[in-house]
Design a protein around this motif. Sequence first.
Motif, short mmCIF file in Angstrom:
data_model
loop_
_atom_site.label_atom_id
_atom_site.label_comp_id
_atom_site.label_asym_id
_atom_site.label_seq_id
_atom_site.Cartn_x
_atom_site.Cartn_y
_atom_site.Cartn_z
N PRO A 42 0.85 -1.20 0.00
CA PRO A 42 0.00 0.00 0.00
C PRO A 42 0.88 1.25 0.00
O PRO A 42 1.98 1.24 0.56
CB PRO A 42 -0.78 -0.12 1.31
N ILE A 43 0.41 2.29 -0.65
CA ILE A 43 1.11 3.58 -0.67
C ILE A 43 0.08 4.66 -0.39
O ILE A 43 -0.89 4.80 -1.13
CB ILE A 43 1.78 3.84 -2.03
N ILE A 44 0.27 5.40 0.71
CA ILE A 44 -0.66 6.47 1.05
C ILE A 44 -0.15 7.78 0.46
O ILE A 44 1.00 8.15 0.68
CB ILE A 44 -0.88 6.56 2.58
N SER A 79 -3.83 2.25 11.27
CA SER A 79 -4.00 1.69 12.61
C SER A 79 -4.28 2.75 13.67
O SER A 79 -4.96 2.49 14.64
CB SER A 79 -2.78 0.86 13.00
N SER A 80 -3.74 3.97 13.47
CA SER A 80 -3.98 5.03 14.45
C SER A 80 -3.56 6.37 13.88
O SER A 80 -2.81 6.44 12.91
CB SER A 80 -3.21 4.76 15.75
N VAL A 81 -4.05 7.43 14.52
CA VAL A 81 -3.59 8.79 14.25
C VAL A 81 -3.24 9.37 15.61
O VAL A 81 -4.11 9.66 16.42
CB VAL A 81 -4.66 9.64 13.54
N ASP A 91 -10.65 11.74 13.08
CA ASP A 91 -11.60 10.72 12.65
C ASP A 91 -11.02 10.14 11.37
O ASP A 91 -10.79 10.87 10.41
CB ASP A 91 -12.98 11.34 12.42
N PHE A 92 -10.74 8.84 11.38
CA PHE A 92 -10.10 8.21 10.23
C PHE A 92 -10.79 6.88 9.92
O PHE A 92 -11.45 6.30 10.78
CB PHE A 92 -8.60 8.00 10.48
N VAL A 124 0.07 9.71 11.30
CA VAL A 124 -0.79 8.66 10.76
C VAL A 124 0.05 7.38 10.69
O VAL A 124 1.06 7.34 9.97
CB VAL A 124 -1.32 9.03 9.36
N ASN A 125 -0.35 6.36 11.44
CA ASN A 125 0.35 5.08 11.43
C ASN A 125 -0.43 4.10 10.56
O ASN A 125 -1.64 3.93 10.73
CB ASN A 125 0.47 4.52 12.85
N SER A 126 0.27 3.46 9.63
CA SER A 126 -0.39 2.56 8.68
C SER A 126 0.57 1.44 8.28
O SER A 126 1.71 1.39 8.72
CB SER A 126 -0.85 3.34 7.45
#
Length: 147
Positions: A42-44, A79-81, A91-92, A124-126
């Motif tokens: 994945p690439i954000i 997973s988290s912000v 809110d994600f 932003v953790n992903s």
Amino acid sequence: MVMGLLVTLLLCSCGQGGDKPALSGDLVTNPKSAKQSTNAQPIIKFDKTEFDFGKILQGEVVSYTFHFTNEGTAPLIISSVNKSCGCTASDFPREPIAPGQKGDIKITYDSKGHHGFQSKTLVVNSNTNPSFTNLRIKAEVRTPDQL
């Protein structure tokens, strides 16, 4: 003596289950992990990673929505912000974002008790590489007597 013999026997027999299959790494998508393909990642990609609210009145609650796209070839999972201040909220999306799909992260800032220039960072953790992206919001908080 018997106890020593039992302990020795147990220690010598540990880890000799030669029939055990190795754990599969198929579900791992972090390229720094062992045993996995780097083809599907994945690439954000955010439209922008910083937003300036400009001048706001102390006590105002303002929001901005950061838009992103998964430009990768595997589902994106946020997973988290993490926030740098209790004055911000996020809110994600909690569900995976498919490749090519878009998503939003809404950030809310409460300026109560603040004054002057404010700069807040959210992380932003992903499941991307790197596994974090920094977002920043800024504002100049003015008290009523400064208007």
